[in-house]
Design an enzyme around this catalytic site. Structure first.
Site, PDB file in Angstrom:
ATOM      1  N   ASP A  21       0.835  -1.200   0.000  1.00 57.42           N
ATOM      2  CA  ASP A  21       0.000   0.000   0.000  1.00 57.42           C
ATOM      3  C   ASP A  21       0.872   1.253   0.000  1.00 57.42           C
ATOM      4  O   ASP A  21       1.547   1.528   0.991  1.00 57.42           O
ATOM      5  CB  ASP A  21      -0.895  -0.031   1.253  1.00 57.42           C
ATOM      6  CG  ASP A  21      -2.040   0.950   1.150  1.00 57.42           C
ATOM      7  OD1 ASP A  21      -2.089   1.724   0.186  1.00 57.42           O
ATOM      8  OD2 ASP A  21      -2.902   0.931   2.049  1.00 57.42           O
ATOM      9  N   ASP A  22       0.876   1.977  -1.080  1.00 58.38           N
ATOM     10  CA  ASP A  22       1.604   3.256  -1.175  1.00 58.38           C
ATOM     11  C   ASP A  22       3.124   3.063  -1.219  1.00 58.38           C
ATOM     12  O   ASP A  22       3.865   3.848  -0.617  1.00 58.38           O
ATOM     13  CB  ASP A  22       1.266   4.204  -0.006  1.00 58.38           C
ATOM     14  CG  ASP A  22      -0.187   4.629   0.025  1.00 58.38           C
ATOM     15  OD1 ASP A  22      -0.975   4.154  -0.802  1.00 58.38           O
ATOM     16  OD2 ASP A  22      -0.540   5.456   0.893  1.00 58.38           O
ATOM     17  N   CYS A  48      -6.173   4.085  -3.054  1.00 62.71           N
ATOM     18  CA  CYS A  48      -6.375   2.690  -2.633  1.00 62.71           C
ATOM     19  C   CYS A  48      -7.608   1.969  -3.198  1.00 62.71           C
ATOM     20  O   CYS A  48      -7.476   0.945  -3.863  1.00 62.71           O
ATOM     21  CB  CYS A  48      -6.436   2.627  -1.120  1.00 62.71           C
ATOM     22  SG  CYS A  48      -4.973   3.332  -0.316  1.00 62.71           S
ATOM     23  N   ARG A  96      -7.694  -1.267  -6.029  1.00 64.67           N
ATOM     24  CA  ARG A  96      -8.083  -2.638  -5.665  1.00 64.67           C
ATOM     25  C   ARG A  96      -9.254  -3.120  -6.515  1.00 64.67           C
ATOM     26  O   ARG A  96      -9.326  -4.291  -6.910  1.00 64.67           O
ATOM     27  CB  ARG A  96      -8.460  -2.697  -4.178  1.00 64.67           C
ATOM     28  CG  ARG A  96      -7.233  -2.640  -3.294  1.00 64.67           C
ATOM     29  CD  ARG A  96      -7.463  -1.870  -2.007  1.00 64.67           C
ATOM     30  NE  ARG A  96      -6.223  -1.172  -1.680  1.00 64.67           N
ATOM     31  CZ  ARG A  96      -5.221  -1.721  -1.020  1.00 64.67           C
ATOM     32  NH1 ARG A  96      -5.322  -2.937  -0.536  1.00 64.67           N
ATOM     33  NH2 ARG A  96      -4.111  -1.050  -0.805  1.00 64.67           N
ATOM     34  N   LYS A 107      -5.519  -5.709   3.806  1.00 62.71           N
ATOM     35  CA  LYS A 107      -6.422  -4.559   3.650  1.00 62.71           C
ATOM     36  C   LYS A 107      -7.375  -4.772   2.471  1.00 62.71           C
ATOM     37  O   LYS A 107      -6.936  -4.929   1.340  1.00 62.71           O
ATOM     38  CB  LYS A 107      -5.587  -3.305   3.429  1.00 62.71           C
ATOM     39  CG  LYS A 107      -6.369  -2.107   2.936  1.00 62.71           C
ATOM     40  CD  LYS A 107      -5.501  -0.874   2.940  1.00 62.71           C
ATOM     41  CE  LYS A 107      -6.056   0.197   2.023  1.00 62.71           C
ATOM     42  NZ  LYS A 107      -5.290   1.451   2.136  1.00 62.71           N
ATOM     43  N   HIS A 161     -10.769  -2.833   1.593  1.00 62.07           N
ATOM     44  CA  HIS A 161     -11.069  -1.498   1.072  1.00 62.07           C
ATOM     45  C   HIS A 161     -11.956  -1.462  -0.170  1.00 62.07           C
ATOM     46  O   HIS A 161     -11.863  -0.553  -0.998  1.00 62.07           O
ATOM     47  CB  HIS A 161      -9.766  -0.703   0.816  1.00 62.07           C
ATOM     48  CG  HIS A 161      -9.929   0.751   1.195  1.00 62.07           C
ATOM     49  ND1 HIS A 161      -8.913   1.675   1.151  1.00 62.07           N
ATOM     50  CD2 HIS A 161     -11.032   1.429   1.608  1.00 62.07           C
ATOM     51  CE1 HIS A 161      -9.377   2.844   1.530  1.00 62.07           C
ATOM     52  NE2 HIS A 161     -10.652   2.721   1.813  1.00 62.07           N
ATOM     53  N   SER A 220      -8.325   1.589   5.084  1.00 62.36           N
ATOM     54  CA  SER A 220      -6.974   2.084   5.364  1.00 62.36           C
ATOM     55  C   SER A 220      -6.688   2.132   6.858  1.00 62.36           C
ATOM     56  O   SER A 220      -7.588   2.328   7.679  1.00 62.36           O
ATOM     57  CB  SER A 220      -6.784   3.475   4.763  1.00 62.36           C
ATOM     58  OG  SER A 220      -6.790   3.379   3.362  1.00 62.36           O
ATOM     59  N   HIS A 237       1.356   2.297   4.072  1.00 62.43           N
ATOM     60  CA  HIS A 237       0.427   3.430   4.208  1.00 62.43           C
ATOM     61  C   HIS A 237       0.630   4.022   5.593  1.00 62.43           C
ATOM     62  O   HIS A 237       0.854   3.283   6.553  1.00 62.43           O
ATOM     63  CB  HIS A 237      -1.000   2.887   4.049  1.00 62.43           C
ATOM     64  CG  HIS A 237      -2.064   3.929   3.896  1.00 62.43           C
ATOM     65  ND1 HIS A 237      -2.449   4.749   4.927  1.00 62.43           N
ATOM     66  CD2 HIS A 237      -2.848   4.259   2.834  1.00 62.43           C
ATOM     67  CE1 HIS A 237      -3.422   5.540   4.502  1.00 62.43           C
ATOM     68  NE2 HIS A 237      -3.681   5.268   3.231  1.00 62.43           N
ATOM     69  N   ASP A 246      -0.322  -0.802  -4.668  1.00 64.36           N
ATOM     70  CA  ASP A 246      -1.618  -0.290  -5.146  1.00 64.36           C
ATOM     71  C   ASP A 246      -1.543   1.103  -5.757  1.00 64.36           C
ATOM     72  O   ASP A 246      -2.408   1.503  -6.526  1.00 64.36           O
ATOM     73  CB  ASP A 246      -2.657  -0.300  -4.020  1.00 64.36           C
ATOM     74  CG  ASP A 246      -2.392   0.758  -2.952  1.00 64.36           C
ATOM     75  OD1 ASP A 246      -1.215   1.142  -2.750  1.00 64.36           O
ATOM     76  OD2 ASP A 246      -3.361   1.198  -2.305  1.00 64.36           O
ATOM     77  N   ASN A 247      -0.524   1.874  -5.368  1.00 67.62           N
ATOM     78  CA  ASN A 247      -0.304   3.224  -5.928  1.00 67.62           C
ATOM     79  C   ASN A 247       1.037   3.711  -5.405  1.00 67.62           C
ATOM     80  O   ASN A 247       1.674   3.060  -4.587  1.00 67.62           O
ATOM     81  CB  ASN A 247      -1.443   4.196  -5.569  1.00 67.62           C
ATOM     82  CG  ASN A 247      -1.751   4.284  -4.088  1.00 67.62           C
ATOM     83  OD1 ASN A 247      -2.762   3.778  -3.607  1.00 67.62           O
ATOM     84  ND2 ASN A 247      -0.860   4.891  -3.336  1.00 67.62           N
ATOM     85  N   LYS A 260       1.627   9.351  -5.043  1.00 70.09           N
ATOM     86  CA  LYS A 260       0.223   9.015  -4.766  1.00 70.09           C
ATOM     87  C   LYS A 260      -0.707  10.205  -4.993  1.00 70.09           C
ATOM     88  O   LYS A 260      -0.356  11.338  -4.678  1.00 70.09           O
ATOM     89  CB  LYS A 260       0.116   8.570  -3.301  1.00 70.09           C
ATOM     90  CG  LYS A 260      -1.310   8.291  -2.852  1.00 70.09           C
ATOM     91  CD  LYS A 260      -1.377   7.777  -1.433  1.00 70.09           C
ATOM     92  CE  LYS A 260      -2.820   7.480  -1.053  1.00 70.09           C
ATOM     93  NZ  LYS A 260      -2.929   6.814   0.243  1.00 70.09           N
TER      94      LYS A 260
HETATM   95 MG    MG Z   1      -2.663   2.938  -1.428  1.00 67.11          MG
END
Ligand code: MG
Length: 487
Positions: free
Chosen positions: A45-46, A85, A89, A138, A140, A163, A247, A299-300, A320
């Protein structure tokens, strides 16, 4: 054979001769007739484009993922379909642009929407082929019961529903054996103002710990993953492991605290590296390596504004929340000994959108034919087939429902649009900017003026996309959107 296996060998069955042309033509089905491959998707995540040793990090050590890359293939032009996020996904699990499935924005504990039960997720496709499936981490895509992983193709779920900087929805169902931390009680959870950054841990569809001790999560997710792989070794399985790190707020276990030269963010990545090593070692020890395809990506891009998680997307621009490459191009490593060539780099365009159709092909599963699926089969790229090219003609960069950029081949056009327009100043017309990503991966030199034909061609592609799934910047909604789920 520098590039290892060719496509036919890749799609064929190890050991058994793929004797006839018709069998070769059936490709994935030939594999599936024996035993379909296992799939593991590790989705951080991130995480920034540069934040792995094998993607050039100067100060974060990732020996396990570097080894995975040495035994597999790095994808250096790999993209997610959103810069935040939830939509990212949605794209991974449906193979569709998040705008098409009406999940273009981040969901919160008060959100009443989520993934539609009319969509067919990657987990549902594989489950229908007899796979054991689990989601650990996660989610989301909606935290209310109709949207949870267990309602969308996953046999089991352990993780936080959104998150890790969010709070709790006081109406959530709580397990009888819930663990309360920090003096929390059921009554307090139901009535008090939620704790900042206090998130619940779910098992199945109920809260089992609140607020969860986030420093323990990577370890617990890893133990759960190892347990799942071991228990599923005799049938095909799909492990979806969307870590909630890195994240913000960042948490790491005692074992990794202060270990990295890069501070807490580096510690977190190094713990995820350890986790990835544990998972690959389990696969190796069980003798499943040659039948298990593992994908590692994020994811980003890194959170450079507000949260500043400490990640780096260099040499890409920004991070992001933006449609610059730093927001949506991700480090990606794919591993499948004997099927994905070792030590190779694939510089062809690919995206998380492609995972669903590709895995479906390899598993002999049916991709829904009654609706548009945006992703393409990239198994020829994965196998390192000679001369294999990206099957994607055009890729679209959205923020929310606003179409901001379009990619085709080496060209990326940031579309002309109005920006700003707050109280302080009037909206500005921002002209289109064209970048040649082969020559200028950092999007520094706008070459629109010198390439009017390219600008025109990419604008036409954008126009097709506006008609298809819309563009809030032009006030259009598109004709091929499908509704998300509502509770
Ligand atoms: Mg993310």
């Amino acid at each position: 054979m520098e590039h290892g296996l060719n496509r036919r060998e890749f799609l064929g069955v190890a050991g058994a001769a793929v004797a006839t042309a018709s069998q070769a033509a059936r490709g994935g089905e030939a594999v599936a007739a024996q035993r379909p491959p296992n799939f593991i998707v590790i989705f951080t995540d991130d995480q920034g484009y540069q934040d792995l040793g094998c993607f050039g990090s100067p100060d974060i050590k990732t020996p396990c993922i570097d080894k995975m890359a040495a035994e597999g293939t790095r994808f250096t032009d790999f993209h997610v379909a959103a810069c935040v996020c939830t939509p990212s996904r949605a794209a991974l699990l449906t193979g569709c642009y998040p705008q098409r499935v009406s999940l273009p924005n981040v969901l919160f504990p008060g959100s009443k929407v989520g993934i539609s039960d009319k969509e067919t997720t990657l987990a549902e496709l594989l489950k229908a082929r007899g796979y054991a499936t689990t989601c650990i981490g996660k989610w989301h895509l909606g935290h209310l019961p109709p949207f949870l992983p267990t309602r969308h193709g996953f046999d089991s779920y352990l993780g936080i529903p959104y998150s890790n900087d969010m709070t709790v929805d006081p109406t959530m169902e709580v397990a009888d054996d819930v663990k309360w931390n920090g003096g929390m009680t059921l009554e307090k959870m139901r009535k008090d103002k939620p704790i900042r950054h206090g998130v619940p841990l779910f098992r199945g569809e109920k809260v089992v710990e609140y607020p969860v001790d986030q420093a323990t999560l990577v370890t617990r997710y890893t133990e759960e993953a190892v347990k799942f792989i071991t228990a599923s070794k005799d049938k095909p399985f799909f492990l979806y492991l969307p870590h909630n790190m890195p994240h913000v707020p960042l948490f790491v276990s005692e074992r990794f605290k202060g270990k990295s030269k890069r501070g807490l963010y580096g510690d977190v990545i190094e713990e995820i590296d350890w986790s990835t090593g544990q998972i690959l070692d389990t696969v190796r020890k069980l003798g499943l390596a040659e039948n298990t395809c593992v994908v590692y990506t994020s994811d980003n891009g890194p959170w450079l504004i507000m949260g500043r998680n400490g990640g780096s997307a260099l040499p890409l621009r920004d991070g992001k929340g933006t449609t610059w490459e730093g927001g949506m191009r991700e480090p990606c490593v794919m591993w499948w000994p004997g099927r994905i060539p070792a030590g190779k780099t694939c510089a062809e365009f690919a995206a998380t959108l492609d995972i669903l159709p590709t895995f479906a092909k390899l598993a002999g599963a049916e991709v829904p034919k009654d609706r548009i699926i945006d992703g393409k089969d990239i198994s020829p790229l994965m196998s390192g087939a000679e001369g294999a090219k990206s099957p994607t003609e055009a890729f679209f960069y959205y923020r929310g429902y606003g179409l901001e950029a379009v990619r085709s081949g080496k060209w990326k056009l940031h579309l002309a649009r109005k920006t700003g327009g707050g109280k302080a100043k009037a909206a500005q017309e921002r002209p289109a900017e064209l970048y040649d990503l082969e020559a200028d991966i950092s999007e520094k030199n706008n070459v629109a003026a010198a390439n009017p034909d390219v600008v025109k061609r990419l604008e036409e592609l954008a126009e097709r996309c506006r008609e298809d799934i819309g563009d809030a910047n032009r006030g259009t909604t598109g004709k091929n959107r499908r509704p998300c789920g509502t509770a």
